[in-house]
Design a protein around this motif. Structure first.
Motif, mmCIF file in Angstrom:
data_model
loop_
_atom_site.group_PDB
_atom_site.id
_atom_site.type_symbol
_atom_site.label_atom_id
_atom_site.label_comp_id
_atom_site.label_asym_id
_atom_site.label_seq_id
_atom_site.Cartn_x
_atom_site.Cartn_y
_atom_site.Cartn_z
ATOM 1 N N TRP A 1 0.815 -1.216 0.000
ATOM 2 C CA TRP A 1 0.000 0.000 0.000
ATOM 3 C C TRP A 1 0.847 1.265 0.000
ATOM 4 O O TRP A 1 0.332 2.352 -0.213
ATOM 5 C CB TRP A 1 -0.933 0.009 1.211
ATOM 6 N N ARG A 2 2.117 1.192 0.308
ATOM 7 C CA ARG A 2 3.018 2.345 0.317
ATOM 8 C C ARG A 2 2.472 3.486 1.183
ATOM 9 O O ARG A 2 1.938 4.475 0.691
ATOM 10 C CB ARG A 2 3.306 2.827 -1.106
ATOM 11 N N THR A 3 2.630 3.306 2.471
ATOM 12 C CA THR A 3 2.187 4.299 3.453
ATOM 13 C C THR A 3 3.366 4.662 4.360
ATOM 14 O O THR A 3 3.419 4.263 5.522
ATOM 15 C CB THR A 3 1.023 3.748 4.288
ATOM 16 N N PRO A 4 4.329 5.433 3.854
ATOM 17 C CA PRO A 4 5.541 5.703 4.643
ATOM 18 C C PRO A 4 5.282 6.484 5.924
ATOM 19 O O PRO A 4 5.959 6.272 6.932
ATOM 20 C CB PRO A 4 6.418 6.500 3.667
ATOM 21 N N HIS A 5 4.321 7.401 5.908
ATOM 22 C CA HIS A 5 4.071 8.210 7.107
ATOM 23 C C HIS A 5 3.405 7.378 8.195
ATOM 24 O O HIS A 5 3.773 7.486 9.372
ATOM 25 C CB HIS A 5 3.212 9.416 6.739
ATOM 26 N N LEU A 6 2.452 6.547 7.823
ATOM 27 C CA LEU A 6 1.863 5.652 8.812
ATOM 28 C C LEU A 6 2.880 4.614 9.260
ATOM 29 O O LEU A 6 2.874 4.186 10.426
ATOM 30 C CB LEU A 6 0.620 4.975 8.236
ATOM 31 N N GLY A 7 3.744 4.184 8.345
ATOM 32 C CA GLY A 7 4.798 3.256 8.728
ATOM 33 C C GLY A 7 5.731 3.858 9.765
ATOM 34 O O GLY A 7 6.121 3.188 10.736
ATOM 35 N N LEU B 1 0.058 9.691 -8.257
ATOM 36 C CA LEU B 1 -0.126 8.522 -7.403
ATOM 37 C C LEU B 1 -0.739 7.367 -8.189
ATOM 38 O O LEU B 1 -0.336 6.207 -8.049
ATOM 39 C CB LEU B 1 -1.015 8.874 -6.207
ATOM 40 N N TRP B 2 -1.742 7.689 -8.998
ATOM 41 C CA TRP B 2 -2.380 6.651 -9.823
ATOM 42 C C TRP B 2 -1.337 5.992 -10.732
ATOM 43 O O TRP B 2 -1.247 4.765 -10.812
ATOM 44 C CB TRP B 2 -3.492 7.293 -10.643
ATOM 45 N N PRO C 1 -9.997 5.868 2.703
ATOM 46 C CA PRO C 1 -10.353 5.488 1.341
ATOM 47 C C PRO C 1 -11.818 5.119 1.140
ATOM 48 O O PRO C 1 -12.138 4.095 0.522
ATOM 49 C CB PRO C 1 -9.465 4.272 1.111
ATOM 50 N N HIS C 2 -12.740 5.924 1.683
ATOM 51 C CA HIS C 2 -14.157 5.742 1.359
ATOM 52 C C HIS C 2 -14.346 6.008 -0.136
ATOM 53 O O HIS C 2 -13.686 6.857 -0.725
ATOM 54 C CB HIS C 2 -15.003 6.711 2.182
ATOM 55 N N LEU C 3 -15.252 5.272 -0.745
ATOM 56 C CA LEU C 3 -15.554 5.483 -2.155
ATOM 57 C C LEU C 3 -16.210 6.844 -2.370
ATOM 58 O O LEU C 3 -16.952 7.296 -1.511
ATOM 59 C CB LEU C 3 -16.499 4.386 -2.645
ATOM 60 N N PRO C 4 -15.990 7.485 -3.521
ATOM 61 C CA PRO C 4 -15.090 7.083 -4.595
ATOM 62 C C PRO C 4 -13.643 7.350 -4.214
ATOM 63 O O PRO C 4 -13.332 8.332 -3.547
ATOM 64 C CB PRO C 4 -15.527 7.960 -5.763
ATOM 65 N N TRP C 5 -12.737 6.476 -4.636
ATOM 66 C CA TRP C 5 -11.338 6.623 -4.294
ATOM 67 C C TRP C 5 -10.736 7.794 -5.053
ATOM 68 O O TRP C 5 -10.775 7.851 -6.280
ATOM 69 C CB TRP C 5 -10.589 5.330 -4.617
ATOM 70 N N MET C 6 -10.171 8.739 -4.307
ATOM 71 C CA MET C 6 -9.612 9.952 -4.887
ATOM 72 C C MET C 6 -8.088 9.883 -4.842
ATOM 73 O O MET C 6 -7.499 9.510 -3.828
ATOM 74 C CB MET C 6 -10.089 11.184 -4.111
ATOM 75 N N ALA C 7 -7.447 10.232 -5.952
ATOM 76 C CA ALA C 7 -5.991 10.225 -6.008
ATOM 77 C C ALA C 7 -5.517 11.185 -7.089
ATOM 78 O O ALA C 7 -6.225 11.451 -8.057
ATOM 79 C CB ALA C 7 -5.469 8.819 -6.297
ATOM 80 N N ARG D 1 -6.090 -0.812 -7.704
ATOM 81 C CA ARG D 1 -5.161 0.269 -8.003
ATOM 82 C C ARG D 1 -5.723 1.601 -7.504
ATOM 83 O O ARG D 1 -4.999 2.422 -6.912
ATOM 84 C CB ARG D 1 -4.903 0.324 -9.501
ATOM 85 N N GLY D 2 -7.018 1.823 -7.746
ATOM 86 C CA GLY D 2 -7.645 3.042 -7.252
ATOM 87 C C GLY D 2 -7.615 3.125 -5.740
ATOM 88 O O GLY D 2 -7.337 4.181 -5.162
ATOM 89 N N ALA D 3 -7.910 1.997 -5.067
ATOM 90 C CA ALA D 3 -7.877 1.979 -3.606
ATOM 91 C C ALA D 3 -6.475 2.263 -3.091
ATOM 92 O O ALA D 3 -6.283 3.027 -2.132
ATOM 93 C CB ALA D 3 -8.361 0.628 -3.102
ATOM 94 N N ALA D 4 -5.468 1.648 -3.731
ATOM 95 C CA ALA D 4 -4.090 1.838 -3.290
ATOM 96 C C ALA D 4 -3.659 3.295 -3.430
ATOM 97 O O ALA D 4 -3.026 3.861 -2.524
ATOM 98 C CB ALA D 4 -3.165 0.930 -4.102
ATOM 99 N N ALA D 5 -3.992 3.916 -4.544
ATOM 100 C CA ALA D 5 -3.618 5.315 -4.750
ATOM 101 C C ALA D 5 -4.303 6.216 -3.731
ATOM 102 O O ALA D 5 -3.698 7.167 -3.208
ATOM 103 C CB ALA D 5 -3.983 5.740 -6.168
#
Length: 624
Positions: free
Chosen positions: A35-41, A267-268, A257-263, A332-336
């Protein structure tokens, strides 16, 4: 008098500040590299990570109404998004932010803390002065979105804003809505345009963007996304309250990440680059669990809008999963969107870390519930499976020597937030927490106390240890209702128990079926019971379905605890070998449900949702 002042000053000095960060629909596996979440990591390396934290109901409004009041959904009678605990319990409920206001904190917030939806905030006005300092809850989006740059979390093109025409004062102007209605009525109809509309192909009709991948709204920068605006607001707010002398409680509710996924487009695109590993697809996406009753499945987000991809996905029910190509786009949308959220969280944390209060501020990060990304064949929340009920739960307490990087396996519940936060930051006020707050104090786990094992210990990639057995108190209770337009019998006769059953707009009297689920260290046990207006029917006739999932492998070295499609694969409730286990788990579940409503906030209904206590005592032999 001086001694009283010094005592009060000492108490205040012992107290700490609070920054509560909430995500929406975020899964517990958010810290996985995919998921690439460096800040949460980074936050996780500084925090106690509760690896087995569970929501009490997997839908936004009821979950938030639950953990922000410290009460189960049955206790506050909120199961959908059109009501709140203020409607069912009145003004006597002291919410988590309201408690800190009552003990002298500056309490401020923004975003989706309580529920924000098309019905408006739930509770009304974000609970106003009952939960927040005067004028301190800021609906910032009403400022940044007032020119249609965005509405909620939907991005729109800017429109030219024309100043209103000055009135001559010669006659009274009709309201604008009335003038428009008259204009529409007097406007001549064009036969040519009517024929054009009639002949327009079905696919060419303008469709309202619904759930799914919002790729046609991608931009180079996400400055006018809801969460980006909230991050800017939150960073400024943290800097402001940290510079003031009073202790503060700040809550920020992000919508991804509630729908719709915004990015943003970068990032996409980054999730499609050849040097990036693809988002892992569930290995058994095409399969629902063997032996799963249809009641357990949800098609609540049945229509996915793929924007410029030019088509929609229509959920056809269990056994008809989303095509793999579409599923890859959706993930992919959720991940972005998750990576976009991570950047927003990082912005707020950077502001806190740069402030003079960084070392005296408790940071808590969690989500209202999880979400299925194809696991068990589902793309939704609204279930009682692991993907929907397990949530991320990180607690950073910098003043505790053993606070950093402690993954804890003990099973906890979201309603534990209330007592845990109070104990950690205002121990002198613990005695003022109402008996109606049912969550357990987990502060000893943050401070390095015993209980539970560690994640990733002993060379295993899964959950190790966990503490507590299947007859102890180390378990989590979750619930979810099912509602049908023409009732349960009609839906069952049509084979449509899985369809349009999420109970989003109903009151308790309209519920048809209630599901209760108990998550222990080794098992998930779920009962689906008929609902009798205000309580579940625990009799043999009222028991509609039973589920039992063996989760012992999820704690072994050959399992991935964060692969939600790696377990809950087979319902073994009918296995003869588990008869005695079923009886024990049924009794434990019945006791948990009864206890969840044993103490209520003043003003809440006194009718117990489990019915008479004798009904809970039914033996396993009385069920299917």
């Amino acid at each position: 008098m001086r001694s009283i002042f010094l005592l009060a000053s000492a108490v205040c000095a012992e107290r700490k500040d609070v920054l509560l960060l909430l995500a929406d629909d975020l899964r517990a596996d958010v810290l996985q590299p995919a998921w690439r979440t460096p800040h949460l990591g980074k936050l996780a390396t500084q925090s106690t990570v509760f690896a087995s934290a569970y929501a009490q109901i997997a839908v936004c409004c009821p979950s938030r109404n639950s953990f922000l009041t410290g009460a189960y959904a049955d206790a506050v009678r909120v199961y959908g998004k059109s009501t709140s605990f203020r409607d069912t319990c009145g003004a006597g409920v002291v919410t988590l932010p309201g408690f800190f206001k009552s003990i002298g904190y500056t309490v401020r917030g923004g975003g989706k803390v309580f529920h924000v939806g098309r019905h408006g905030p739930r509770p009304p006005n974000h609970d106003g002065a009952l939960s927040w300092s005067p004028g301190a809850y800021h609906e910032w989006w009403k400022d940044v979105c007032r020119h249609n740059l965005c509405v909620g979390d939907r991005l729109r093109s800017p429109k030219k804003v024309r100043p209103p025409k000055a009135s001559s004062g010669k006659r009274k102007q009709r309201p604008q809505s009335a003038r428009r209605a008259i204009a529409r009525k007097q406007r001549p109809k064009s036969a040519k345009s009517a024929i054009a509309r009639k002949q327009r192909p079905q696919s060419a009709k303008r469709e309202r963007p619904d759930y799914g991948v919002a790729d046609r709204r991608l931009v180079e920068a996400g400055d006018n996304f809801f969460d980006a605006g909230l991050a800017r607001f939150g960073a400024n707010l943290v800097g402001e309250v940290a510079a003031a002398p009073e202790r503060f409680f700040v809550a920020l509710g992000f919508r991804q990440p509630h729908l719709p996924w915004m990015a943003t487009r970068p990032l996409w695109d980054s999730y499609n680059a050849t040097d990036r590993p693809p988002i892992a697809a569930p290995r058994r996406t095409y399969q629902v669990p063997r032996g799963m009753p249809d009641l357990a499945y949800s098609d609540s987000n049945a229509n996915f809008n793929f924007g410029s991809y030019g088509h929609h996905y229509q959920n056809a029910g269990p056994g008809h999963p989303m095509p793999r190509a579409d599923a890859a786009v959706a993930r992919r949308g959720a991940a972005a969107a998750i990576t976009h959220l991570d950047g927003c969280i990082g912005e707020v944390l950077a502001a806190l870390d740069a402030s003079p209060r960084a070392n005296t501020t408790l940071v808590v990060f969690t989500s209202d519930h999880g979400y299925h990304y194809g696991e068990q064949g589902s793309w939704s929340k609204h279930t009682l499976f692991e993907a929907a009920t397990r949530v991320p739960f990180l607690v950073r307490a910098p003043w505790l020597e053993t606070h950093a990087s402690r993954p804890v396996a003990t099973i906890v519940e979201l309603i534990d937030l209330y007592r845990t936060i109070v104990t950690l930051v205002a121990p002198d006020a613990v005695g003022r927490v109402a008996d109606a707050v049912r969550g357990r104090d987990r502060s000893r786990l943050v401070g390095g106390g015993g209980g539970g094992g560690l994640v990733g210990g002993g060379g295993c990639g899964g959950l190790v240890g966990g503490g507590g057995g299947d007859d102890g108190d180390d378990d989590a209770l979750s619930a979810y209702p099912r509602c049908y337009e023409k009732g349960y019998a009609d839906a069952a006769a049509r084979g449509q128990l899985w369809s349009k059953s999420d109970c989003g707009e109903v009151v308790p009297a309209d519920i048809d079926v209630m599901g209760y689920s108990l998550r222990t260290r080794d098992w998930r046990y779920t009962l689906w019971l008929r609902w009798a207006g205000d309580h579940a029917d625990w009799s043999e006739k009222g028991t509609l379905a039973v589920e039992l999932y063996d989760l012992r492998r999820s704690g072994s070295c050959d399992a991935d605890f964060d692969d939600f499609d790696d377990f809950e694969r087979e319902n073994v409730a009918d296995a003869h070998a588990h008869v005695a286990l079923r009886a024990r788990l049924r009794a434990r579940l019945a006791g948990r449900v009864a206890d969840s409503v044993a103490r209520r906030w003043p003003g809440c209904s006194t009718t117990k949702p489990g019915g008479k206590r004798s009904q809970h005592g039914g033996t396993e032999g009385s069920g299917p």
